[in-house]
Design a protein around this motif. Structure first.
Motif, PDB file in Angstrom:
ATOM      1  N   VAL A  95      57.335  39.019  36.214  1.00 32.92           N
ATOM      2  CA  VAL A  95      58.167  37.895  35.768  1.00 32.92           C
ATOM      3  C   VAL A  95      57.781  36.697  36.649  1.00 32.92           C
ATOM      4  N   PRO A  96      57.272  35.593  36.064  1.00 34.19           N
ATOM      5  CA  PRO A  96      56.877  34.470  36.920  1.00 34.19           C
ATOM      6  C   PRO A  96      58.062  33.947  37.712  1.00 34.19           C
ATOM      7  N   ARG A  97      57.829  33.651  39.002  1.00 36.81           N
ATOM      8  CA  ARG A  97      58.898  33.267  39.918  1.00 36.81           C
ATOM      9  C   ARG A  97      58.921  31.751  40.129  1.00 36.81           C
ATOM     10  N   ASP A  99      59.253  30.280  42.861  1.00 39.26           N
ATOM     11  CA  ASP A  99      58.447  29.998  44.064  1.00 39.26           C
ATOM     12  C   ASP A  99      57.018  29.584  43.709  1.00 39.26           C
ATOM     13  N   THR A 100      56.502  30.179  42.631  1.00 36.32           N
ATOM     14  CA  THR A 100      55.099  29.943  42.270  1.00 36.32           C
ATOM     15  C   THR A 100      54.891  28.536  41.697  1.00 36.32           C
ATOM     16  N   GLU A 101      55.987  27.850  41.349  1.00 34.27           N
ATOM     17  CA  GLU A 101      55.847  26.476  40.853  1.00 34.27           C
ATOM     18  C   GLU A 101      55.248  25.556  41.919  1.00 34.27           C
ATOM     19  N   THR A 124      46.000  36.702  36.786  1.00 34.22           N
ATOM     20  CA  THR A 124      46.774  35.697  36.042  1.00 34.22           C
ATOM     21  C   THR A 124      48.075  36.222  35.456  1.00 34.22           C
ATOM     22  N   GLY A 125      48.206  37.535  35.265  1.00 37.23           N
ATOM     23  CA  GLY A 125      49.453  38.087  34.710  1.00 37.23           C
ATOM     24  C   GLY A 125      49.789  37.461  33.372  1.00 37.23           C
ATOM     25  N   SER A 126      50.966  36.856  33.276  1.00 36.31           N
ATOM     26  CA  SER A 126      51.399  36.214  32.023  1.00 36.31           C
ATOM     27  C   SER A 126      50.636  34.929  31.737  1.00 36.31           C
ATOM     28  N   ALA A 128      50.925  32.359  33.670  1.00 39.07           N
ATOM     29  CA  ALA A 128      51.866  31.294  34.041  1.00 39.07           C
ATOM     30  C   ALA A 128      51.164  30.133  34.758  1.00 39.07           C
ATOM     31  N   ILE A 129      50.304  30.458  35.746  1.00 37.49           N
ATOM     32  CA  ILE A 129      49.714  29.391  36.566  1.00 37.49           C
ATOM     33  C   ILE A 129      48.736  28.537  35.748  1.00 37.49           C
ATOM     34  N   PRO A 130      47.707  29.140  35.122  1.00 35.87           N
ATOM     35  CA  PRO A 130      46.766  28.250  34.418  1.00 35.87           C
ATOM     36  C   PRO A 130      47.381  27.570  33.199  1.00 35.87           C
ATOM     37  N   LEU A 147      43.169  42.468  36.126  1.00 38.15           N
ATOM     38  CA  LEU A 147      42.710  43.848  35.958  1.00 38.15           C
ATOM     39  C   LEU A 147      43.396  44.508  34.763  1.00 38.15           C
ATOM     40  N   ALA A 148      44.595  44.062  34.436  1.00 38.57           N
ATOM     41  CA  ALA A 148      45.403  44.724  33.398  1.00 38.57           C
ATOM     42  C   ALA A 148      45.139  44.105  32.018  1.00 38.57           C
ATOM     43  N   PRO A 149      44.517  44.872  31.101  1.00 37.30           N
ATOM     44  CA  PRO A 149      44.249  44.315  29.763  1.00 37.30           C
ATOM     45  C   PRO A 149      45.531  43.871  29.051  1.00 37.30           C
ATOM     46  N   GLY A 173      39.053  42.281  34.467  1.00 39.19           N
ATOM     47  CA  GLY A 173      38.282  42.893  35.546  1.00 39.19           C
ATOM     48  C   GLY A 173      38.925  42.594  36.879  1.00 39.19           C
ATOM     49  N   SER A 174      38.345  43.192  37.931  1.00 41.64           N
ATOM     50  CA  SER A 174      38.927  43.059  39.260  1.00 41.64           C
ATOM     51  C   SER A 174      38.454  41.761  39.922  1.00 41.64           C
ATOM     52  N   TRP A 175      39.402  40.952  40.326  1.00 38.91           N
ATOM     53  CA  TRP A 175      39.151  39.686  41.045  1.00 38.91           C
ATOM     54  C   TRP A 175      37.926  38.942  40.521  1.00 38.91           C
ATOM     55  N   SER A 190      45.313  31.564  43.156  1.00 35.02           N
ATOM     56  CA  SER A 190      45.751  32.949  42.934  1.00 35.02           C
ATOM     57  C   SER A 190      47.134  33.190  43.523  1.00 35.02           C
ATOM     58  N   ASN A 191      47.901  33.945  42.793  1.00 39.26           N
ATOM     59  CA  ASN A 191      49.130  34.536  43.337  1.00 39.26           C
ATOM     60  C   ASN A 191      48.920  36.049  43.257  1.00 39.26           C
ATOM     61  N   PRO A 192      48.219  36.616  44.245  1.00 34.99           N
ATOM     62  CA  PRO A 192      47.872  38.042  44.152  1.00 34.99           C
ATOM     63  C   PRO A 192      49.044  38.925  44.562  1.00 34.99           C
ATOM     64  N   PRO A 193      48.942  40.246  44.344  1.00 34.26           N
ATOM     65  CA  PRO A 193      49.968  41.137  44.888  1.00 34.26           C
ATOM     66  C   PRO A 193      49.896  41.057  46.399  1.00 34.26           C
ATOM     67  N   TYR A 194      51.039  40.878  47.089  1.00 30.87           N
ATOM     68  CA  TYR A 194      50.945  40.728  48.546  1.00 30.87           C
ATOM     69  C   TYR A 194      52.015  41.501  49.316  1.00 30.87           C
ATOM     70  N   LEU A 213      53.764  47.787  39.371  1.00 28.12           N
ATOM     71  CA  LEU A 213      53.282  48.054  40.737  1.00 28.12           C
ATOM     72  C   LEU A 213      51.989  47.287  41.023  1.00 28.12           C
ATOM     73  N   LEU A 214      51.122  47.212  40.014  1.00 24.48           N
ATOM     74  CA  LEU A 214      49.834  46.515  40.198  1.00 24.48           C
ATOM     75  C   LEU A 214      50.042  45.048  40.565  1.00 24.48           C
ATOM     76  N   ALA A 215      51.179  44.483  40.181  1.00 26.97           N
ATOM     77  CA  ALA A 215      51.457  43.067  40.476  1.00 26.97           C
ATOM     78  C   ALA A 215      52.098  42.884  41.848  1.00 26.97           C
ATOM     79  N   LEU A 216      52.509  43.990  42.473  1.00 23.74           N
ATOM     80  CA  LEU A 216      53.253  43.895  43.737  1.00 23.74           C
ATOM     81  C   LEU A 216      52.440  44.362  44.939  1.00 23.74           C
TER      82      LEU A 216
HETATM   83  C1  LIG Z   1      51.855  38.811  41.845  1.00 30.77           C
HETATM   84  S1  LIG Z   1      51.183  39.049  40.237  1.00 30.77           S
HETATM   85  C2  LIG Z   1      50.975  37.344  39.743  1.00 30.77           C
HETATM   86  C3  LIG Z   1      50.942  37.124  38.269  1.00 30.77           C
HETATM   87  C4  LIG Z   1      50.893  35.642  37.883  1.00 30.77           C
HETATM   88  N1  LIG Z   1      49.714  35.012  38.419  1.00 30.77           N
HETATM   89  C5  LIG Z   1      52.130  34.918  38.374  1.00 30.77           C
HETATM   90  O1  LIG Z   1      52.020  34.157  39.338  1.00 30.77           O
HETATM   91  O2  LIG Z   1      53.196  35.124  37.799  1.00 30.77           O
HETATM   92  C6  LIG Z   1      49.563  39.606  40.606  1.00 30.77           C
HETATM   93  C7  LIG Z   1      48.641  39.833  39.419  1.00 30.77           C
HETATM   94  O3  LIG Z   1      47.394  40.333  39.912  1.00 30.77           O
HETATM   95  C8  LIG Z   1      46.918  41.322  39.031  1.00 30.77           C
HETATM   96  N2  LIG Z   1      45.999  42.191  39.771  1.00 30.77           N
HETATM   97  C9  LIG Z   1      46.279  43.220  40.609  1.00 30.77           C
HETATM   98  N3  LIG Z   1      45.157  43.751  41.090  1.00 30.77           N
HETATM   99  C10 LIG Z   1      44.131  43.052  40.550  1.00 30.77           C
HETATM  100  C11 LIG Z   1      42.718  43.121  40.676  1.00 30.77           C
HETATM  101  N4  LIG Z   1      42.112  44.049  41.434  1.00 30.77           N
HETATM  102  N5  LIG Z   1      41.978  42.227  39.990  1.00 30.77           N
HETATM  103  C12 LIG Z   1      42.560  41.290  39.195  1.00 30.77           C
HETATM  104  N6  LIG Z   1      43.896  41.183  39.039  1.00 30.77           N
HETATM  105  C13 LIG Z   1      44.668  42.050  39.705  1.00 30.77           C
HETATM  106  C14 LIG Z   1      48.147  42.022  38.524  1.00 30.77           C
HETATM  107  O4  LIG Z   1      47.894  42.698  37.310  1.00 30.77           O
HETATM  108  C15 LIG Z   1      49.125  40.835  38.400  1.00 30.77           C
HETATM  109  O5  LIG Z   1      49.043  40.284  37.111  1.00 30.77           O
END
Ligand SMILES: C[S@@+](CC[C@H](N)C(=O)[O-])C[C@H]1O[C@@H](n2cnc3c(N)ncnc32)[C@H](O)[C@@H]1O
Length: 285
Positions: A95-97, A99-101, A124-126, A128-130, A147-149, A173-175, A190-194, A213-216
């Motif tokens: 869910v876009p937050r 904070d990311t604005e 990019t997830g949803s 939201a950013i681009p 990474l998530a289709p 694909g990954s990063w 990027s707003n990666p999982p952190y 989980l992949l987003a977190l």
């Molecule tokens: C914290 S979410 C941010 C989503 C969106 N950018 C936002 O700000 O709402 C992190 C995103 O990174 C993606 N992600 C996780 N591992 C990844 C990887 N190895 N390569 C590309 N994307 C990845 C997740 O699927 C998720 O969509």
């Protein structure tokens, strides 16, 4: 015997949300009522005294029960507003937050001085950013990866809904894997999982149980994705270019050091409205 009026029905839900100590009981009850009764905000006001149709009442009850078991309203509705724009969600999207604005604000400020720039968003997830950036700057062209289709399906729908799909290319694909070795961008965001893997079990249930989980999960120290980004971003930036990442509030110094170690210049931390470290900006001069 007729049932309750629409106004009484949604206020009864609000009162149950209050009793359950939800953070925003009135807003949540209104949003679920709009969905259940198929009305917009103005129409809901005008319909307060009308009898609630039984099928809509049943629907409101089932939505309210989901909220009472902890499901966030954005998940129940399958959409969330971000940067004043509507975004559809699915099981693979965070869910876009709000904070990311800040990251979007900073990117738009930088882009204002760099016309016709090429943007890359990683994870990019949803979308939201681009999507928010493209909707507010008509000359930018963007590529976004995830990474998530399934997340990319939502991003594609959101780009269409917000009329920017002609300027956003989505790649799975990954990063940086889906980025060609010689491809260059002016700005990488990027707003990666952190979040540290070990702390995920202790997160608030509305995050832990409903965001993917992949987003977190940012790995053992939460910094895994920043290392990948620090390693490869320089190769894909065209000078003078910039790299901007959202961070967790305790990660500023560590991320600054990662970027400085890879040769980025003028690396700095930006704070959010709450005064917490929220974005790290680095430059390739
Ligand atoms: C914290 S979410 C941010 C989503 C969106 N950018 C936002 O700000 O709402 C992190 C995103 O990174 C993606 N992600 C996780 N591992 C990844 C990887 N190895 N390569 C590309 N994307 C990845 C997740 O699927 C998720 O969509």
């Amino acid at each position: 015997m007729s049932g309750p009026a629409i106004g009484a029905a949604w206020r009864a839900v609000r009162d149950r949300f209050r009793a359950a100590n939800l953070d925003t009981p009135e807003l949540d009850a209104r949003l679920l009522a709009l969905e259940a009764f198929g009305l917009d905000s103005l129409a809901l006001l005008g319909a307060e005294q009308q009898p609630a149709p039984p099928a809509a009442l049943e629907r409101l009850e089932s939505l309210a029960l989901r909220r009472l078991t902890g499901e966030p309203v954005a998940r129940i509705l399958g959409e969330k507003e971000f940067y004043g724009l509507p975004f559809r969600l699915n099981a693979a999207t965070l869910v876009p937050r709000p904070d990311t604005e800040l990251l979007v604000d900073l990117a738009l400020q930088w882009l204002a001085g760099h016309p016709s720039a090429r943007l890359l968003d990683l994870g990019t997830g949803s979308g939201a950013i681009p999507v928010a950036i493209l909707a507010n700057n008509p000359t930018v062209l963007a590529v976004a990866t995830d990474l998530a289709p399934l997340a990319l399906e939502a991003a594609a729908a959101n780009a269409r809904d917000n009329s920017v799909s002609g300027r956003l290319e989505l790649r799975q694909g990954s990063w940086f894997d889906p980025i060609g070795p010689d491809e260059r961008f002016d700005l990488i965001v990027s707003n990666p999982p952190y979040i540290e893997s070990a702390t995920i079990a202790g997160l608030a249930p509305d995050v832990r149980d409903f965001d993917p989980l992949l987003a977190l999960d940012g790995g053992p120290d939460g910094l895994g994705p920043y290392r990948v980004i620090a390693e490869s971003a320089g190769r894909h930036l065209r000078a003078p270019g910039a790299l901007m990442v959202e961070i967790g509030s305790g990660q500023g110094q560590a991320v600054v050091e990662l970027f400085e170690a890879k040769g980025f210049s003028k690396v700095r931390i930006e704070k959010d409205l709450a005064g917490l470290d929220r974005v790290v900006i680095a430059h390739q001069l």
